[in-house]
Design an enzyme around this catalytic site. Structure first.
Site, short mmCIF file in Angstrom:
data_model
loop_
_atom_site.label_atom_id
_atom_site.label_comp_id
_atom_site.label_asym_id
_atom_site.label_seq_id
_atom_site.Cartn_x
_atom_site.Cartn_y
_atom_site.Cartn_z
N GLY A 173 37.51 32.65 63.76
CA GLY A 173 38.16 31.34 63.76
C GLY A 173 37.84 30.47 64.96
N ILE A 174 38.88 29.97 65.59
CA ILE A 174 38.74 28.99 66.68
C ILE A 174 38.00 29.61 67.86
CG2 ILE A 174 40.06 27.69 68.42
CD1 ILE A 174 42.14 27.09 66.22
N TYR A 197 56.28 32.29 65.30
CA TYR A 197 55.16 31.44 65.69
C TYR A 197 55.67 30.21 66.44
CZ TYR A 197 50.48 29.39 65.32
OH TYR A 197 49.25 28.87 65.61
N GLY A 218 45.55 21.42 65.17
CA GLY A 218 46.17 21.23 63.85
C GLY A 218 45.52 22.27 62.95
N VAL A 220 44.92 41.85 74.33
CA VAL A 220 45.51 40.96 75.35
C VAL A 220 46.96 41.30 75.68
CG1 VAL A 220 43.96 39.01 74.87
CG2 VAL A 220 46.19 39.14 73.70
N1 LIG Z 1 43.85 28.04 62.54
C1 LIG Z 1 44.79 27.16 62.72
O1 LIG Z 1 45.07 26.33 61.84
C2 LIG Z 1 45.55 27.12 64.04
C3 LIG Z 1 46.42 26.06 64.27
C4 LIG Z 1 47.11 25.99 65.46
C5 LIG Z 1 46.91 26.97 66.42
N2 LIG Z 1 46.05 28.00 66.18
C6 LIG Z 1 45.89 29.00 67.23
O2 LIG Z 1 44.53 29.21 67.51
C7 LIG Z 1 44.33 30.52 68.04
C8 LIG Z 1 43.20 31.21 67.29
O3 LIG Z 1 43.63 31.44 65.96
P1 LIG Z 1 42.67 31.37 64.69
O4 LIG Z 1 43.26 30.38 63.76
O5 LIG Z 1 41.27 31.24 65.11
O6 LIG Z 1 42.99 32.81 64.05
P2 LIG Z 1 42.05 34.06 63.70
O7 LIG Z 1 43.00 35.05 63.12
O8 LIG Z 1 40.90 33.63 62.87
O9 LIG Z 1 41.52 34.55 65.12
C9 LIG Z 1 42.36 35.16 66.07
C10 LIG Z 1 41.59 36.26 66.78
O10 LIG Z 1 42.47 36.84 67.75
C11 LIG Z 1 42.29 38.24 67.72
N3 LIG Z 1 43.48 38.93 68.22
C12 LIG Z 1 44.67 39.12 67.60
N4 LIG Z 1 45.47 39.89 68.36
C13 LIG Z 1 44.78 40.18 69.49
C14 LIG Z 1 45.06 40.94 70.65
N5 LIG Z 1 46.24 41.57 70.79
N6 LIG Z 1 44.12 41.03 71.61
C15 LIG Z 1 42.92 40.42 71.47
N7 LIG Z 1 42.59 39.70 70.39
C16 LIG Z 1 43.51 39.58 69.41
C17 LIG Z 1 42.03 38.57 66.26
O11 LIG Z 1 41.38 39.84 66.13
C18 LIG Z 1 41.16 37.39 65.84
O12 LIG Z 1 39.78 37.68 66.01
C19 LIG Z 1 45.68 31.23 67.92
O13 LIG Z 1 46.34 31.19 69.16
C20 LIG Z 1 46.40 30.38 66.91
O14 LIG Z 1 47.80 30.48 67.03
C21 LIG Z 1 45.37 28.10 65.01
#
Ligand SMILES: NC(=O)c1ccc[n+]([C@@H]2O[C@H](COP(=O)([O-])OP(=O)(O)OC[C@H]3O[C@@H](n4cnc5c(N)ncnc54)[C@H](O)[C@@H]3O)[C@@H](O)[C@H]2O)c1
Length: 268
Positions: free
Chosen positions: A16-17, A151, A184, A59
Site C-alpha cells: 500500500g502506501i 482506528y 484519504g 513496530v
Molecule cells: N489506505 C487508506 O485508505 C488509508 C487511509 C488513511 C490512512 N491510512 C494509513 O496508511 C498507513 C498504511 O496503510 P495502507 O493503507 O498502506 O495499508 P496496508 O495494509 O496495505 O499496509 C500496511 C503495512 O503495514 C504492515 N504492518 C502491519 N502491522 C505491522 C507491524 N506490527 N510492524 C510492522 N509492519 C506492520 C503490514 O504488513 C503492511 O505491509 C496506515 O497507517 C494506515 O492507517 C491508510
C-alpha cells in the site's frame, strides 16, 4: 529538502502506501531501509529497488525498532527521513471487537509510531543534522467514525502526539522537522481483514461501502506518494494529499463543536 542520495526509513513498506513511498523515494534517488512485519513481501520489494535493504521488524516491539534504527544509521550515511507508516484497521461494534484486536490497534497504530520516535530521535539528535519524521495518521484522525473506534481513537492519538513532538523538538531547537500525513482513501490491503469477534450486519455493510468507495475514489499509492514527497520537499507540516477528503468534513466538525450540536452520522 532534496532527496538524491539521502537516506529514508519506511515502516509498513511491504504494501500500500508504504510501498508507494518506497518506490517514489527510490525514483528520487533515495537510499532506503525498509521495515515490515511481512518478511517475504518486504524482501521482494527491497530486491526490486536500486538501493534498498529489508529489515523485517514488528513496530510494536521496541527492541526490534531499536535494531532497525541501529541498522539504518549504520547502512545509510544519515537518516534524513523517517516514515512511521505501519498501521492496521479494526472494525465492529466496540464492545464486540476482541480485546486482542483492540490491543493490536493501540500497539501498532500508536505504540509503533512512539517506538519509532523513541528509537530514532535520540540518534538523530546525536547525528546533529537536518532530518524529518513523518507520522501517518488519517483523515479519520480528525473525525471519529462509528464501527471503527480502534482506528479513530488511535489515529486521533497520532495527530496529537505528532503535534506534541513538533513542539518538543522546536523547544529544544533540534534540527528535526516533523510532518503529519493524513491520507484519504488510497488503494491498499488495509481493509483485507478488518474484522474480529462478532460481525454485526451493520459492520459488514459499513466495510462493504468503504471498500467500494476506496475502489472507486481511492488514489493509487504511487501518485499518492508523489504528492507526499512534493509536500516534504516544500517542508509542509500538514501533508494532506487529498484535501477534498478532509476539508469539508473538518469544517462541519468544527461548526458542530462550536454550536455544541449532537454528533450525527448521516452517512450510516
Ligand atoms: N489506505 C487508506 O485508505 C488509508 C487511509 C488513511 C490512512 N491510512 C494509513 O496508511 C498507513 C498504511 O496503510 P495502507 O493503507 O498502506 O495499508 P496496508 O495494509 O496495505 O499496509 C500496511 C503495512 O503495514 C504492515 N504492518 C502491519 N502491522 C505491522 C507491524 N506490527 N510492524 C510492522 N509492519 C506492520 C503490514 O504488513 C503492511 O505491509 C496506515 O497507517 C494506515 O492507517 C491508510
Amino acid at each position: 529538502m532534496t532527496f538524491e542520495g539521502k537516506g529514508a526509513v519506511i515502516t509498513g513498506a511491504a504494501s500500500g502506501i508504504g510501498l508507494g513511498l518506497a518506490r517514489e523515494a527510490a525514483k528520487r534517488g533515495m537510499r532506503l531501509v525498509l521495515a515490515d512485519l511481512d518478511r517475504q513481501a518486504l524482501e521482494q520489494v527491497a530486491q526490486a529497488l536500486p538501493d534498498a535493504i529489508a529489515v523485517p521488524t514488528d513496530v510494536t516491539d521496541m527492541a526490534a525498532v531499536d535494531r532497525l534504527a541501529a541498522v539504518a544509521f549504520e547502512r545509510l550515511e544519515s537518516v534524513d527521513l523517517l516514515f512511521n507508516n505501519a498501521g492496521i484497521m479494526a472494525t465492529g461494534l466496540m464492545w464486540e471487537i476482541e480485546p486482542r484486536r483492540w490491543d493490536a490497534s493501540l500497539a501498532v497504530n500508536v505504540g509503533g509510531v512512539l517506538n519509532g520516535i523513541r528509537a530514532f530521535v535520540p540518534r538523530m539528535l546525536k547525528a546533529g543534522h537536518a532530518a524529518r519524521i513523518v507520522n501517518t495518521a488519517s483523515v479519520g484522525g480528525f473525525n471519529p467514525a462509528p464501527l471503527m473506534a480502534p482506528y479513530s481513537a488511535t489515529k486521533f492519538a497520532v495527530v496529537a502526539l505528532t503535534e506534541s513532538l513538533k513542539g518538543e523538538l522546536d523547544m529544544i531547537e533540534a534540527p528535526i522537522a516533523v510532518s503529519l500525513l493524513a491520507p484519504g482513501p488510497v488503494r491498499s490491503a488495509i481493509f483485507d481483514d478488518p474484522f474480529s469477534g462478532e460481525v454485526h450486519p451493520a459492520t459488514q455493510g459499513f466495510v462493504d461501502n468503504l471498500r467500494s468507495m476506496i475502489g472507486e475514489h481511492g488514489m493509487d499509492p504511487e501518485p499518492f506518494a508523489e504528492r507526499v514527497l512534493d509536500a516534504i520537499a516544500r517542508g509542509d507540516y500538514w501533508i494532506v494529499p487529498q484535501p477534498e477528503a478532509l476539508d469539508p468534513m473538518l469544517e462541519r466538525r468544527h461548526k458542530m463543536i462550536a454550536d455544541r450540536a449532537q454528533p450525527a452520522f448521516g452517512y450510516l
